[in-house]
Write a protein that holds these residues in place. Structure first.
Motif, PDB file in Angstrom:
ATOM      1  N   GLU A 510       1.065  -1.387  -0.188  1.00  0.00           N
ATOM      2  CA  GLU A 510      -0.324  -0.048   0.198  1.00  0.00           C
ATOM      3  C   GLU A 510       0.858   1.291   0.006  1.00  0.00           C
ATOM      4  N   GLY A 511       2.073   1.307   0.542  1.00  0.00           N
ATOM      5  CA  GLY A 511       2.852   2.154   0.702  1.00  0.00           C
ATOM      6  C   GLY A 511       3.608   2.721  -0.598  1.00  0.00           C
ATOM      7  N   GLY A 512       4.255   1.544  -1.256  1.00  0.00           N
ATOM      8  CA  GLY A 512       4.762   1.632  -2.654  1.00  0.00           C
ATOM      9  C   GLY A 512       3.721   1.994  -3.676  1.00  0.00           C
ATOM     10  N   SER A 513       2.383   1.945  -3.493  1.00  0.00           N
ATOM     11  CA  SER A 513       1.611   2.225  -4.200  1.00  0.00           C
ATOM     12  C   SER A 513       0.723   3.692  -3.799  1.00  0.00           C
ATOM     13  N   THR A 514       1.221   4.378  -2.835  1.00  0.00           N
ATOM     14  CA  THR A 514       0.759   5.678  -2.571  1.00  0.00           C
ATOM     15  C   THR A 514       1.694   6.714  -3.349  1.00  0.00           C
ATOM     16  N   ILE A 515       1.132   7.155  -4.738  1.00  0.00           N
ATOM     17  CA  ILE A 515       1.687   7.530  -5.748  1.00  0.00           C
ATOM     18  C   ILE A 515       2.031   9.062  -5.530  1.00  0.00           C
ATOM     19  N   TYR A 516       1.903   9.718  -4.754  1.00  0.00           N
ATOM     20  CA  TYR A 516       2.133  11.057  -4.728  1.00  0.00           C
ATOM     21  C   TYR A 516       2.994  11.525  -3.540  1.00  0.00           C
ATOM     22  N   GLY A 517       3.597  10.714  -2.871  1.00  0.00           N
ATOM     23  CA  GLY A 517       4.749  10.567  -2.038  1.00  0.00           C
ATOM     24  C   GLY A 517       4.141  10.579  -0.529  1.00  0.00           C
TER      25      GLY A 517
END
Length: 693
Positions: A510-517
């Motif tokens: 989920e963190g790796g897919s949080t796309i805006y930082g």
């Protein structure tokens, strides 16, 4: 004569008696099943997971709510689809404008999705999401857009005086956290009993006489009960829960999509929430997966979440029934009236460099990027190669592969830290944009109840912080003390996941897919608080530039159906393998027909099959279609080169099926070479269902 108060109390699913209606309410439902063959399913990103039949049909469920004076309204749409998307909403708005003028706009139309991973894909307008479909699939987009329009049209035409009631409760044993090691980094976890939301929130809509119009509920759980080996179109646990509620309210045996009562089991902050409630285990050893990385001997492929049932169908049914039973309980006891104005706020938000203050420090978001841990997948659907969750290290091989596509700038790497960037999507624009940079944000108000449509998948704690911040802002600006805020996830735009700052630092999937930082969540909170204040104080939210409509520049992939054929001496619809003479409860009827490609005609609001029951007057009555849980329609080529194919239809007979004579029919279209598709049908032999001794 009964006193009026006793009549109210004794009425089934009674509501407090009222003398006038607070709102105008309409509900509509329409088929959006689409191409049930040869199209990649959206959700698991598996190249080989193609549709090959139907278990449950997919529907668009629309609700139009207006104030009693019919001055202000909004439309909330819940789709049996993986996610809402800008392409869908932009196309819907074009068509709505042509029908209703300025009545329905970007501001007052919200299109949310249940997040089933078992529907046709290829309908998002950004490159990343169409990679596994090998391009854009206009077939998928068009049927969804048309279905939304028809469901809104139906809700619009059915608008009638009515009232709305609110209820909430706790639903246990229907969801768990699939990334608990990341959740534990949240310092506010001690404020909550569970590491996933167990809250079940429901709106009940009735006419002036108290008769049911519809229901919307919100509960956080992924649509991944059906796993990535499935090829049958399905609404997953939420789609089946809707089926159960609508059957209950409209009458068992009602053809799905044809009843007047519409029940939406909408999605909420599901980011880290799975329906596979037994946990994640290694397929080779049977032991629990590594807690921090969800691996088995250092690899992710064998780590899989296990549902409550013996297989994906039983697991789907169990999770669906739990949601249905809770919804029925809350619907029947809902007594708190929703009162107050209907209103809305909406704005397009550029997330590439949104600056704001946190504790006196100015921070900002980043152009989108996906981390290496994104490629590891989840316990609901593991990835491949050597990626693992909770990976923040650089990898020379994958860095070379990444750089062939686009080498992220030093500023981008720094902005996303500690994410190790795998795909620098925010700086990739060929052949068109890879991910959204401008997202659609929105608030919908009906009285003291506020729906917060959000453009992605908030994790449990992200959702809790978001709801708290929005609700506190509303109350501080004059909202009632009993106001309620719900998150409607996967709405209008899909911009992947939203984790907390602490969860982002761990870089699970989920963190790796949080796309805006790392500041993504706080950026949304900052922005939605401004919209909430505008909503509460009656001030307009400044309008911003809409994202580009990229539908016309899409690169389509699916090859057209060239032709269908059948063996010499056979015809389309002929039986290849017939039924037996009789069956008992808990047995399965199976029949096979020579068929044509289901993409020739989606049989929208119709069916590829019927189970028919012989009546005492000698006529046949439709007893089941392909939209029922107990039927399955499976299609496959016997030879793609020759164009020959078979449709296998099965019907699971349960103990409620009455004894009698039955038959199964198959309907479809076949395509002659260089000609338009033509209809065909076929019917099995008659068989009996007998009562077990």
């Amino acid at each position: 004569m009964f006193p009026i108060y006793l009549v109210c109390v004794l009425t089934l699913f009674s509501v407090p008696c009222v003398h006038s209606a607070n709102y105008l309410i309409g509900a509509g439902i329409y088929d959006i099943t689409g191409p049930a063959a040869e199209v990649n399913m959206m959700g698991y990103a598996m190249l080989g997971q193609l549709t090959n039949g139907i278990h449950l049909r997919l529907f668009s469920r629309a609700f139009v709510i207006a104030d009693a004076q019919n001055k202000t309204r909004f439309a909330f749409v819940s789709l049996d689809a993986c996610m809402g998307s800008q392409s869908i909403k932009l196309e819907v708005l074009k068509k709505l404008k042509g029908i209703y003028g300025s009545l329905y706009t970007a501001e007052n139309v919200a299109i949310s999705a249940t997040h089933t991973h078992s529907g046709p894909g290829g309908y998002l307008q950004y490159v990343l999401f169409d990679v596994t479909s090998l391009g854009f699939v206009s077939e998928s987009l068009n049927v969804i857009v048309d279905g939304i329009i028809e469901s809104i049209r139906m809700a619009h035409d059915r608008l009638q005086p009515g009232n709305i009631f609110f209820n909430n409760g706790t639903l246990l044993e229907a969801n768990i956290n699939r990334s608990p090691s990341a959740y534990e980094f949240n310092p506010d976890k001690a404020h909550y009993e569970y590491n996933v939301d167990k809250q079940f929130v429901l709106l009940k809509m009735v006419d002036e006489q108290g008769h049911g119009i519809g229901m919307i509920n919100w509960f956080a759980v992924h649509g991944t009960s059906m796993n990535n080996t499935n090829g049958l179109v399905s609404g997953d646990n939420k789609g089946y829960a809707s089926f159960l509620m609508e059957q209950y309210m409209n009458g068992n045996g009602t053809i799905p999509g044809q009843g007047s009562f519409v029940a939406a089991f909408a999605q909420s902050n599901l980011g880290d929430v799975t329906p596979n409630t037994r946990g994640a285990f290694c397929a080779d050893t049977g032991l629990p997966c590594d807690y921090n990385h969800s691996t088995c001997n250092g690899r992710n492929e064998l780590c899989r979440g296990i549902g409550p049932g013996k297989d994906m169908f039983e697991s789907t049914a169990i999770i669906a029934r739990k949601q249905f039973e809770k919804a029925l309980e809350l619907y029947s006891s809902a007594s708190v009236p929703v009162t107050g104005p209907v209103d809305f706020r909406q704005a397009y938000l550029d997330m590439r460099n949104y600056s704001f203050e946190v504790e006196g420090k100015t921070v900002h978001t980043c152009p989108s990027a996906m981390g290496k841990s994104f490629a590891a997948g989840t316990t609901d659907g593991p990835g491949a190669f050597n990626f693992i969750q909770n990976d923040t290290k650089d990898d020379p091989f994958w860095d070379i592969v990444r750089n062939l596509l686009h080498d992220p700038s030093e500023e981008q790497v720094k902005c996303h830290y500690p994410k190790s960037i795998l795909l620098d999507t925010g700086e990739m624009h060929e052949p068109y944009d890879w991910q959204a940079s401008i997202v659609d944000t929105q608030l919908l108000r009906v009285g003291q109840f506020v729906i917060a449509p959000v453009p992605g998948e908030f994790t449990t704690m992200s959702g809790r912080r978001f709801r708290l911040a929005v609700n506190e802002t509303l109350k501080a600006a004059g909202f009632p003390t009993n106001s309620q805020v719900v998150i409607a996830g996967l709405t209008n735009t899909y911009a992947d996941y939203i984790t907390t700052f602490e969860e982002y630092s761990v870089q699970r999937y989920e963190g790796g897919s949080t796309i805006y930082g790392p500041h993504t969540l706080n950026a949304y909170i900052d922005h939605y608080k401004k919209m909430a204040n505008d909503l509460a104080t009656g001030h307009p939210t400044p309008q911003t530039t809409a994202p580009k409509d990229l539908v016309d520049v899409q690169i389509p992939f699916p090859r057209p159906v060239l032709f269908d054929s059948h063996p010499f001496g056979k015809h389309f619809g002929d039986v290849n393998k017939d039924v037996n003479g009789s069956y008992k409860a808990n047995e399965t009827v199976v029949v096979q027909f020579w068929s044509g490609n289901p993409r020739n005609n989606y049989m929208t609001n119709s069916t590829f099959l019927t189970v028919e029951q012989l009546q005492t007057n000698g006529k046949w009555k439709v007893f089941r279609t392909d939209a029922f849980w107990d039927t399955k329609f499976h299609w496959a080529h016997t030879s793609a080169l020759s164009g020959e194919s078979l449709a296998t239809i099965s019907w699971d007979i349960d103990a409620t099926v009455p004894a009698g004579s039955y038959r199964i029919s198959h309907f479809g279209y076949h395509k002659p070479l260089f000609e338009t598709p033509e209809p065909f049908n076929g019917t099995s032999s008659i068989f009996k269902v007998v009562v077990s001794p």
